[in-house]
Write a protein that holds these residues in place. Structure first.
Motif, PDB file in Angstrom:
ATOM      1  N   THR A 301      47.335  42.730  36.880  1.00 56.85           N
ATOM      2  CA  THR A 301      47.838  44.055  36.500  1.00 56.85           C
ATOM      3  C   THR A 301      48.980  44.001  35.486  1.00 56.85           C
ATOM      4  O   THR A 301      49.342  45.031  34.910  1.00 56.85           O
ATOM      5  CB  THR A 301      48.320  44.808  37.747  1.00 56.85           C
ATOM      6  N   ARG A 302      49.535  42.821  35.257  1.00 49.61           N
ATOM      7  CA  ARG A 302      50.611  42.720  34.275  1.00 49.61           C
ATOM      8  C   ARG A 302      50.101  42.790  32.843  1.00 49.61           C
ATOM      9  O   ARG A 302      50.886  42.973  31.907  1.00 49.61           O
ATOM     10  CB  ARG A 302      51.357  41.389  34.472  1.00 49.61           C
ATOM     11  N   PHE A 303      48.798  42.664  32.665  1.00 52.71           N
ATOM     12  CA  PHE A 303      48.235  42.628  31.319  1.00 52.71           C
ATOM     13  C   PHE A 303      47.441  43.903  31.047  1.00 52.71           C
ATOM     14  O   PHE A 303      46.903  44.529  31.963  1.00 52.71           O
ATOM     15  CB  PHE A 303      47.329  41.399  31.153  1.00 52.71           C
ATOM     16  N   GLU A 304      47.364  44.263  29.774  1.00 54.69           N
ATOM     17  CA  GLU A 304      46.643  45.472  29.382  1.00 54.69           C
ATOM     18  C   GLU A 304      45.135  45.263  29.379  1.00 54.69           C
ATOM     19  O   GLU A 304      44.372  46.218  29.532  1.00 54.69           O
ATOM     20  CB  GLU A 304      47.096  45.914  27.987  1.00 54.69           C
ATOM     21  N   GLU A 305      44.680  44.030  29.187  1.00 54.45           N
ATOM     22  CA  GLU A 305      43.255  43.748  29.109  1.00 54.45           C
ATOM     23  C   GLU A 305      42.593  43.987  30.465  1.00 54.45           C
ATOM     24  O   GLU A 305      43.117  43.571  31.502  1.00 54.45           O
ATOM     25  CB  GLU A 305      43.012  42.295  28.679  1.00 54.45           C
ATOM     26  N   PRO A 306      41.444  44.656  30.472  1.00 51.67           N
ATOM     27  CA  PRO A 306      40.755  44.916  31.746  1.00 51.67           C
ATOM     28  C   PRO A 306      40.120  43.633  32.306  1.00 51.67           C
ATOM     29  O   PRO A 306      39.587  42.820  31.552  1.00 51.67           O
ATOM     30  CB  PRO A 306      39.690  45.945  31.368  1.00 51.67           C
ATOM     31  N   ILE A 307      40.193  43.523  33.608  1.00 48.05           N
ATOM     32  CA  ILE A 307      39.591  42.386  34.293  1.00 48.05           C
ATOM     33  C   ILE A 307      38.824  42.913  35.500  1.00 48.05           C
ATOM     34  O   ILE A 307      39.375  43.650  36.327  1.00 48.05           O
ATOM     35  CB  ILE A 307      40.657  41.370  34.752  1.00 48.05           C
ATOM     36  N   GLU A 308      37.575  42.541  35.590  1.00 49.68           N
ATOM     37  CA  GLU A 308      36.741  42.975  36.695  1.00 49.68           C
ATOM     38  C   GLU A 308      36.902  41.982  37.855  1.00 49.68           C
ATOM     39  O   GLU A 308      36.835  40.759  37.679  1.00 49.68           O
ATOM     40  CB  GLU A 308      35.273  43.026  36.277  1.00 49.68           C
ATOM     41  N   PHE A 309      37.092  42.517  39.060  1.00 52.85           N
ATOM     42  CA  PHE A 309      37.236  41.680  40.254  1.00 52.85           C
ATOM     43  C   PHE A 309      36.017  41.859  41.147  1.00 52.85           C
ATOM     44  O   PHE A 309      35.611  42.983  41.473  1.00 52.85           O
ATOM     45  CB  PHE A 309      38.501  42.038  41.021  1.00 52.85           C
ATOM     46  N   ILE A 310      35.441  40.743  41.523  1.00 51.30           N
ATOM     47  CA  ILE A 310      34.289  40.731  42.428  1.00 51.30           C
ATOM     48  C   ILE A 310      34.657  39.802  43.579  1.00 51.30           C
ATOM     49  O   ILE A 310      34.858  38.594  43.383  1.00 51.30           O
ATOM     50  CB  ILE A 310      33.021  40.206  41.726  1.00 51.30           C
ATOM     51  N   ASP A 311      34.780  40.369  44.781  1.00 57.72           N
ATOM     52  CA  ASP A 311      35.192  39.532  45.903  1.00 57.72           C
ATOM     53  C   ASP A 311      34.465  39.964  47.172  1.00 57.72           C
ATOM     54  O   ASP A 311      33.799  40.999  47.208  1.00 57.72           O
ATOM     55  CB  ASP A 311      36.711  39.575  46.103  1.00 57.72           C
ATOM     56  N   CYS A 312      34.596  39.135  48.182  1.00 56.71           N
ATOM     57  CA  CYS A 312      33.960  39.412  49.464  1.00 56.71           C
ATOM     58  C   CYS A 312      35.045  39.702  50.499  1.00 56.71           C
ATOM     59  O   CYS A 312      36.216  39.402  50.301  1.00 56.71           O
ATOM     60  CB  CYS A 312      33.115  38.216  49.909  1.00 56.71           C
TER      61      CYS A 312
END
Length: 426
Positions: A301-312
């Motif tokens: 969340t510290r970065f502007e670039e989007p990151i998709e999270f996939i977790d169980c």
């Protein structure tokens, strides 16, 4: 900051994976284990044999008691059986074994030499063997347990010879010289065999104890060397992840958002340096997998670039503190590397982080981007981000890292903890 004050990772469980407890024990003098066990077994075996022979001697002793001088016979019998009983008791109490065994050996030899003077009529032929014969093997065994090697060897020859001399005299039954010789030779042979067995066992266990001490010393040296290497990795990681990254971000900050990020990174660097320089209290608790995922999301969340999270969802999964800290730091560095190096001007980069549990009771984290990629083999050794901050950090915690990337094909960094057999075989 002194190198020795660093630990593997802030919040880790007192460097437990490094074998710190065993290292501490190896520094302390250890008592021989096998030697003590052998001495206890040998002494109890001699005590048990002494008890059996004492019971066997009792009928012969009572049958010859009337042939001994009044008072002296009772005194001799009481003294020998009392000392033998104390020696047998000592073998089971594991106290004063050598003293009591040696005392019985001495008392027996004195009684054997004084046997003719104990009889009412020394010149009359005794009916049968002197009852002291039945305790000869016990006396030589006690001497083997109690005396030094050469003194025990002399005793196992001297005591049977003394009996052989008494045996051919009228006080010993007036046996033929050959029969007295055979009895003495039999007692010498049996005493020597017992002495040889005890000596060989002692020598073998002494060798085992020496090998154990040497192995502990070698292990302690290996642990110290490994701990030094881990501390070096910790120093390099802090310098690269926190200090150097904060300085570079501050120098390249051209927007308020970038300046704010640089300030946050600088604060994190100060915090990590403070934590690494302190001595943590012991904490053996596990870190929930949900907390690990939350910390990784907080980094993103510290970065502007989007990151998709996939977790169980793995609510029951918990990782040791040292492993959790290493995985969070390595994943955060992989995200930073992707944001700093994967993109090109005008071309968006798709990034994702997959976090799952595995069958080994650990987890698997994969950081993937569709960026420009690179050749992992061509990364200079002085670049610490991939080698130190990710690969060596995870390996130190007992995990593994696989980097799959090529120019123009994106990058995939697979972090697994603990190490799986498939990774070892690869």
């Amino acid at each position: 900051m002194p190198l020795g004050s660093l630990r593997l990772a802030p919040g880790a469980a007192d460097d437990e994976p490094l074998g710190a407890d065993l290292l501490h024990e190896a520094k302390q003098p250890r008592k021989p284990i096998s030697q003590a066990q052998i001495e206890r077994v040998v002494s109890r075996a001699v005590g048990s044999v002494g008890l059996i022979f004492a019971l066997q001697t009792y009928p012969a002793m009572t049958g010859q008691l009337d042939r001994l001088r009044p008072g002296l016979g009772i005194a001799l019998t009481t003294l020998i059986f009392t000392v033998l009983g104390v020696a047998i008791l000592a073998t089971w109490l594991k106290r004063f074994i050598r003293i009591t065994s040696g005392l019985f050996a001495v008392v027996y030899l004195v009684a054997l030499i004084a046997w003719p003077m104990m009889l009412i009529s020394p010149d009359s032929v005794l009916d049968g063997k002197p009852w002291l014969w039945y305790l000869c093997t016990v006396a030589t065994s006690c001497a083997a347990v109690s005396f030094p090697l050469w003194w025990a060897m002399i005793y196992t020859i001297l005591a049977p010879l003394a009996y052989g001399i008494v045996r051919v005299s009228p006080a010993g039954g007036g046996a033929e010289p050959m029969l007295g010789f055979l009895d003495a030779f039999y007692a010498i042979l049996l005493g020597q065999v017992v002495l040889i067995i005890i000596t060989m066992l002692r020598q073998a266990t002494a060798a085992v104890d020496t090998a154990q001490t040497t192995a502990l010393g070698t292990y302690a040296a290996a642990v110290r060397q490994h701990a030094t290497e881990v501390e070096r990795v910790q120093v390099d990681s802090i310098v690269h992840d926190s200090v150097l990254a904060a300085l570079l971000s501050a120098a390249a900050a051209a927007t308020p958002k970038a300046a704010e990020l640089a300030s946050t990174m600088a604060q994190d660097a100060i915090t990590r340096l403070t934590e690494a320089g302190s001595v943590p209290a012991g904490d053996d608790s596990l870190v929930p997998f949900t907390r690990l995922k939350a910390e990784i999301r907080a980094i993103a969340t510290r970065f502007e670039e989007p990151i998709e999270f996939i977790d169980c969802d793995a609510e029951d999964l918990g990782l040791p503190g040292y492993a959790s800290e290493a995985l969070v730091a390595a994943t955060g560095q992989a995200i930073v590397n992707s944001i700093q190096h994967a993109g090109t001007a005008g071309e968006p980069v798709v990034r994702s982080v997959r976090m799952n549990s595995n069958l080994l009771g650990g987890c698997t984290i994969e950081i993937v981007d569709s960026g420009i990629g690179f050749d992992p083999a061509a990364v200079p050794s002085e670049r610490l981000g991939l080698r130190i901050s990710i690969q060596e950090r995870v390996a130190t915690a007992g995990g593994s890292v696989q980097v799959r990337s090529a120019p123009g094909q994106g990058t995939s960094i697979l972090i697994e903890w603990p190490v799986t057999e498939s990774v070892d075989d690869a």
